[in-house]
Structure formats: structure tokens, C-alpha cells
Design an enzyme around this catalytic site. Structure first.
Site, PDB file in Angstrom:
ATOM      1  N   CYS A  15      48.862  33.108  37.885  1.00 16.09           N
ATOM      2  CA  CYS A  15      48.130  32.978  39.150  1.00 16.09           C
ATOM      3  C   CYS A  15      49.051  32.684  40.331  1.00 16.09           C
ATOM      4  O   CYS A  15      48.617  32.701  41.479  1.00 16.09           O
ATOM      5  CB  CYS A  15      47.074  31.880  39.027  1.00 16.09           C
ATOM      6  SG  CYS A  15      45.638  32.381  38.063  1.00 16.09           S
ATOM      7  N   LYS A  18      49.135  35.333  43.044  1.00 19.44           N
ATOM      8  CA  LYS A  18      47.986  35.556  43.920  1.00 19.44           C
ATOM      9  C   LYS A  18      48.436  35.663  45.381  1.00 19.44           C
ATOM     10  O   LYS A  18      49.400  35.007  45.798  1.00 19.44           O
ATOM     11  CB  LYS A  18      46.976  34.405  43.796  1.00 19.44           C
ATOM     12  CG  LYS A  18      46.212  34.393  42.500  1.00 19.44           C
ATOM     13  CD  LYS A  18      45.273  33.196  42.394  1.00 19.44           C
ATOM     14  CE  LYS A  18      44.069  33.327  43.299  1.00 19.44           C
ATOM     15  NZ  LYS A  18      43.040  32.304  42.997  1.00 19.44           N
ATOM     16  N   ASP A  48      33.923  31.230  46.679  1.00 19.98           N
ATOM     17  CA  ASP A  48      33.618  30.646  45.380  1.00 19.98           C
ATOM     18  C   ASP A  48      34.330  31.407  44.262  1.00 19.98           C
ATOM     19  O   ASP A  48      35.047  32.376  44.492  1.00 19.98           O
ATOM     20  CB  ASP A  48      32.104  30.615  45.160  1.00 19.98           C
ATOM     21  CG  ASP A  48      31.645  29.320  44.513  1.00 19.98           C
ATOM     22  OD1 ASP A  48      32.337  28.853  43.580  1.00 19.98           O
ATOM     23  OD2 ASP A  48      30.623  28.761  44.936  1.00 19.98           O
ATOM     24  N   ASP A  49      34.109  30.951  43.020  1.00 16.58           N
ATOM     25  CA  ASP A  49      34.859  31.468  41.879  1.00 16.58           C
ATOM     26  C   ASP A  49      34.327  32.791  41.358  1.00 16.58           C
ATOM     27  O   ASP A  49      35.040  33.519  40.664  1.00 16.58           O
ATOM     28  CB  ASP A  49      34.855  30.438  40.750  1.00 16.58           C
ATOM     29  CG  ASP A  49      35.562  29.154  41.157  1.00 16.58           C
ATOM     30  OD1 ASP A  49      36.780  29.213  41.382  1.00 16.58           O
ATOM     31  OD2 ASP A  49      34.895  28.114  41.259  1.00 16.58           O
ATOM     32  N   ASP A  89      36.195  31.389  35.312  1.00 14.83           N
ATOM     33  CA  ASP A  89      35.392  31.506  36.533  1.00 14.83           C
ATOM     34  C   ASP A  89      33.896  31.473  36.240  1.00 14.83           C
ATOM     35  O   ASP A  89      33.105  31.030  37.083  1.00 14.83           O
ATOM     36  CB  ASP A  89      35.751  32.790  37.280  1.00 14.83           C
ATOM     37  CG  ASP A  89      37.072  32.690  38.016  1.00 14.83           C
ATOM     38  OD1 ASP A  89      37.509  31.555  38.280  1.00 14.83           O
ATOM     39  OD2 ASP A  89      37.655  33.737  38.337  1.00 14.83           O
ATOM     40  N   GLY A 137      37.212  48.617  28.807  1.00 13.74           N
ATOM     41  CA  GLY A 137      38.154  48.308  29.869  1.00 13.74           C
ATOM     42  C   GLY A 137      38.704  49.551  30.532  1.00 13.74           C
ATOM     43  O   GLY A 137      38.196  50.667  30.353  1.00 13.74           O
ATOM     44  N   HIS A 138      39.770  49.356  31.294  1.00 17.69           N
ATOM     45  CA  HIS A 138      40.414  50.460  32.001  1.00 17.69           C
ATOM     46  C   HIS A 138      41.907  50.189  32.056  1.00 17.69           C
ATOM     47  O   HIS A 138      42.346  49.038  32.204  1.00 17.69           O
ATOM     48  CB  HIS A 138      39.851  50.581  33.421  1.00 17.69           C
ATOM     49  CG  HIS A 138      40.392  51.758  34.173  1.00 17.69           C
ATOM     50  ND1 HIS A 138      40.118  53.059  33.824  1.00 17.69           N
ATOM     51  CD2 HIS A 138      41.219  51.822  35.257  1.00 17.69           C
ATOM     52  CE1 HIS A 138      40.737  53.880  34.658  1.00 17.69           C
ATOM     53  NE2 HIS A 138      41.412  53.150  35.540  1.00 17.69           N
ATOM     54  N   SER A 139      42.709  51.242  31.942  1.00 22.15           N
ATOM     55  CA  SER A 139      44.162  51.090  31.957  1.00 22.15           C
ATOM     56  C   SER A 139      44.786  52.094  32.912  1.00 22.15           C
ATOM     57  O   SER A 139      44.261  53.189  33.117  1.00 22.15           O
ATOM     58  CB  SER A 139      44.727  51.298  30.546  1.00 22.15           C
ATOM     59  OG  SER A 139      44.411  52.601  30.068  1.00 22.15           O
TER      60      SER A 139
END
Length: 344
Positions: A15, A18, A48-49, A89, A137-139
Site C-alpha cells: 500500500c 498508493k 470511505d473504504d 475493506d 478475475g482479469h489479467s
């Protein structure tokens, strides 16, 4: 064959990569929708999260995503950390996760496909522990390795916990010690102690599942998780959003044991400086040591909880029941100065 160290391919740790709060505000300032969505209970206006959308019959869906570059060298552990961080989250809103999908960016010209497979295996392990499917998912091909999840959760609409509803007099609690950014940077420079690396890994792979149970306590007025913006960054979101000042007692902040050594060795993440540059003027004056702690970017950090006096016993009992440490670090008070956070 030489062992692959994923952090060598990481421009920022977890993180800590970020975008800084000030820069993010600049990016988003002209992107607000002019359309009102009646069922959108929580959007990005409150910082917010996660987003929360009312689906009727007293239920709401929680939606979030989180991904980053490697914070540890081991691929399996990178997947575990990224998944734990993303699922957090949902818990930070008081919700129950129900499903996740993966987000993968991988430089196949630099790192083998089977290493990416280990990352996904680590994430699936965490999802299994959280009782949710990693359902797809996606790659993409990317210059640096990136991994994370998009997570869906569910909650009773009346029990949503936001980060901007703290009340004057609330006590502030934190569930995990600070210092993950410092330890991770020390690991990148090969100077981290094994004991500190072990603690950091345990913290980053511990699910904040107690958040789901805190949603049942009415006196939990505000809830958030402490991640890339550091304790003060996420504390500011709570304080400013609630129109209050957060008074934090520095000596009460739990810290990973070796952090003082890493500060002395200048193993300070770049995210710490970006964080302070973004919001340092909103915090009471700090020396360099305190700055390195309260602005340290956390990855899969703990929950920051604002609790009314009458609910403190219930919160303590809930934390004890689920084996979650609870550290009292300060209080919310009326703002009477130029600072939204006062470190005493």
C-alpha cells in the site's frame, strides 16, 4: 538458479505505492457524477473504504477493490497479503465478504508464469479461510507485477459502519501495531530482522474479520482500516469527515518492536514522505521519529474504531471473544485549533 526476489521488481511496497491523498484529491476533483443514485448509501464523497448499495429488503451490497506491487519476496505470501488487504475493506464497513475476483498484472518477460500462479494460490488460500470463492478475475501484461482483488460483501443496511460518523467523546481503538511500511522497506534493503519480518507477515495476513461482528454494536460510531495513508491519514479521514479532532497519545500507539532501529537506519518508505506532504499541515507538530511512525504506510493494517463510552465494554468483549488485540490510543474531541489530529 538464483531465488526470485519479488521486491526487486516493485517500485513501491504494498500500500506504500498508493497515490498520495493530495494527488488523489486532484485526480478526483472534477470527476463527480451529476446524477443522484438514491440507493447508493456510501460513495466516494466520504473517502470511505468501500461503496455500499442498498438492494432492498434491508440488505446492501458492499463493493471494493485493492491491488498493489509486491511487499515481500515470496510469491505465495504476496498473494496472501494482497488478498487479506483487499478483503479488509469489507470488514471495515462492518460487512461480510461473499465473493472475490482477482486482478493480475504480470511482466512475463521478467518473471515466469508459475510465479504468478503461486501468487494466485496464496490469494485463494486466504479466500478459503474467509469462506468466500475466488470466482474469476482479469489479467494483463504489465511492466511491474501487480496483484489484488475486487471483493463483494453483504450487510444489513442499518448496520453499515462508515468512517465519518465519529462523535465527540468517542474513544479510539486500534487492532494492529504500526510499522509494516518500515519493516517492509528494511526487508527491501536486506536489513530487516527475521523476528520483525515474521511479525509483519502475521499482521498482513490476519483478516480483520472482527469488523463484521462490530457492526452489531450500535455504539461503534465510526470504523475504518489503516492502510497506505498511515494512521494519521486514515485518522484524518475520520476526524475531518466527522467534523472533529482526533487526539492520539503517541506512547499508546502499538508498534512493531524493531521500528526504532529501522528509522535510525533511514529505512523509511517513500510513502511516508508523500503522506506527510499531503496532510502534515493538518497535524500538530511532529519530530522526525513520530512522523515516521504516524505517517508510515500500512499494508493490511488494523481497524481504527471510534466507540461511545456506553459501548466500550461490548467492543472489548467482542475483541476478546475473537482473539483480536485492542489498543486504546486516543479520543475524538471538539476541534479547537488548526489541527484535525493532535499527537500528544
Amino acid at each position: 538458479m538464483e531465488k526470485i526476489r519479488l521486491t526487486q521488481f516493485s517500485p513501491g511496497a504494498g500500500c506504500g505505492c498508493k497515490i498520495a491523498p493530495k494527488d488523489l484529491e486532484e485526480i478526483l476533483k472534477n470527476s463527480k457524477s451529476q446524477k443522484h443514485f438514491e440507493n447508493l448509501l456510501v460513495g466516494n464523497d466520504s473517502k470511505d473504504d468501500a461503496a455500499v448499495f442498498d438492494i432492498g429488503d434491508g440488505k446492501a451490497i458492499i463493493s471494493t477493490t485493492d491491488f498493489f506491487t509486491p511487499i515481500v519476496d515470496d510469491a505465495y505470501n504476496f498473494g496472501r497479503i494482497a488478498a487479506t488487504n483487499a478483503i479488509s475493506d469489507i470488514y471495515a464497513m462492518g460487512g461480510k465478504p461473499i465473493m472475490a475476483i482477482a486482478i493480475l498484472g504480470w511482466p512475463l518477460d521478467k518473471l515466469p508464469a508459475d510465479v504468478a500462479g503461486e501468487v494466485i494460490s496464496g490469494a485463494r488460500f486466504v479466500c478459503d479461510n474467509a469462506g468466500i470463492p475466488l470466482a474469476g478475475g482479469h489479467s494483463i501484461s504489465s511492466a511491474d507485477p501487480i496483484f489484488g482483488l475486487a471483493v463483494t460483501g453483504i450487510i444489513d443496511s442499518a448496520k453499515v459502519k462508515q468512517n465519518n460518523k465519529a462523535k465527540e467523546g468517542d474513544t479510539l481503538f486500534l487492532t494492529k501495531p504500526i510499522g509494516i511500511g518500515l519493516v517492509s522497506t528494511a526487508e527491501k534493503f536486506s536489513v530487516a530482522e527475521e523476528s520483525d519480518k515474521k511479525i509483519a507477515l502475521e499482521l498482513m495476513t490476519s483478516l480483520n474479520f472482527v469488523g463484521e461482528h462490530l457492526s452489531n454494536i450500535e455504539g461503534v460510531n465510526a470504523l475504518t482500516d489503516v492502510t497506505g495513508f498511515g494512521l494519521c491519514g486514515h485518522g484524518l479521514e475520520m476526524a475531518e469527515g466527522s467534523g472533529l479532532c482526533a487526539e492520539i497519545v503517541f506512547d499508546k500507539i502499538p508498534k512493531i518492536p524493531g521500528v526504532a532501529t529501522y528509522i535510525e537506519k533511514e529505512c523509511i518508505p517513500g510513502g511516508t514522505f508523500r503522506n506527510f506532504a499531503s496532510y502534515g499541515h493538518k497535524i500538530s507538530p511532529l519530530d522526525d521519529y513520530r512522523k515516521a511512525i504516524v505517517c508510515d504506510p500500512q499494508t493490511s493494517g488494523g481497524l481504527l474504531i471510534a466507540v461511545s463510552a456506553e459501548a466500550i465494554d461490548d467492543v472489548r468483549e467482542t475483541a476478546k471473544k475473537y482473539g483480536v488485540p485492542l489498543h486504546e490510543i486516543g479520543r475524538m474531541k471538539r476541534r479547537e485549533s488548526d489541527y484535525s489530529i493532535e499527537i500528544i
